[in-house]
Scaffold this motif. Structure first.
Motif, mmCIF file in Angstrom:
data_model
loop_
_atom_site.group_PDB
_atom_site.id
_atom_site.type_symbol
_atom_site.label_atom_id
_atom_site.label_comp_id
_atom_site.label_asym_id
_atom_site.label_seq_id
_atom_site.Cartn_x
_atom_site.Cartn_y
_atom_site.Cartn_z
ATOM 1 N N HIS A 76 0.745 -1.105 -0.477
ATOM 2 C CA HIS A 76 -0.135 -0.526 -0.145
ATOM 3 C C HIS A 76 0.980 1.085 0.370
ATOM 4 O O HIS A 76 1.968 1.475 0.799
ATOM 5 N N ARG A 77 0.592 2.049 -0.892
ATOM 6 C CA ARG A 77 1.814 2.876 -1.604
ATOM 7 C C ARG A 77 0.938 4.727 -0.948
ATOM 8 O O ARG A 77 -0.025 4.861 -1.214
ATOM 9 N N GLY A 78 0.863 5.581 -0.149
ATOM 10 C CA GLY A 78 1.106 6.791 0.520
ATOM 11 C C GLY A 78 -0.300 6.348 1.657
ATOM 12 O O GLY A 78 -0.835 5.493 1.722
ATOM 13 N N ARG A 79 -0.655 8.011 1.977
ATOM 14 C CA ARG A 79 -1.301 8.377 3.079
ATOM 15 C C ARG A 79 -3.236 7.149 2.218
ATOM 16 O O ARG A 79 -3.285 7.005 3.050
ATOM 17 N N ASP A 80 -3.661 7.475 1.009
ATOM 18 C CA ASP A 80 -4.825 6.897 0.836
ATOM 19 C C ASP A 80 -4.677 5.591 1.227
ATOM 20 O O ASP A 80 -5.939 5.298 1.751
ATOM 21 N N GLU A 81 -3.967 4.979 0.448
ATOM 22 C CA GLU A 81 -4.330 3.718 0.311
ATOM 23 C C GLU A 81 -3.643 3.361 1.816
ATOM 24 O O GLU A 81 -4.510 2.276 1.592
ATOM 25 N N LEU A 82 -2.940 3.980 2.727
ATOM 26 C CA LEU A 82 -2.533 3.175 4.082
ATOM 27 C C LEU A 82 -3.950 3.230 5.190
ATOM 28 O O LEU A 82 -4.589 2.183 5.574
#
Length: 78
Positions: A7-13
């Protein structure tokens, strides 16, 4: 999971965290003293006491975090 795409980036996390913990009621968490290397990598063991859909659950594992020279975490895996 170790073989899923990261998961990459704040939105995916954030989306992963919402999905992963929706049915889980956390009762307690224990985290070991981290072991920190000179190359910015830290590791700690964790154990969770929880209920998921009314059933006892005790996930456990290790979290690995790499920090950059300024201090923020730049990568994490558990």
């Amino acid at each position: 999971m170790p073989f899923r795409e990261p998961h990459r980036g704040r939105d995916e996390l954030a989306a992963y965290a919402r999905w992963s913990f929706t049915a889980e009621q956390t009762i307690g968490v224990r985290i070991s003293e981290p072991i920190v290397g000179h190359d910015g990598l830290a590791v700690a063991e964790f154990r969770v006491l929880a209920e998921e859909d009314g059933q006892p659950s005790s996930p456990a594992g290790c979290v690995f975090v790499r920090f950059d020279a300024a201090g923020p975490a730049v990568a994490a895996r558990d």
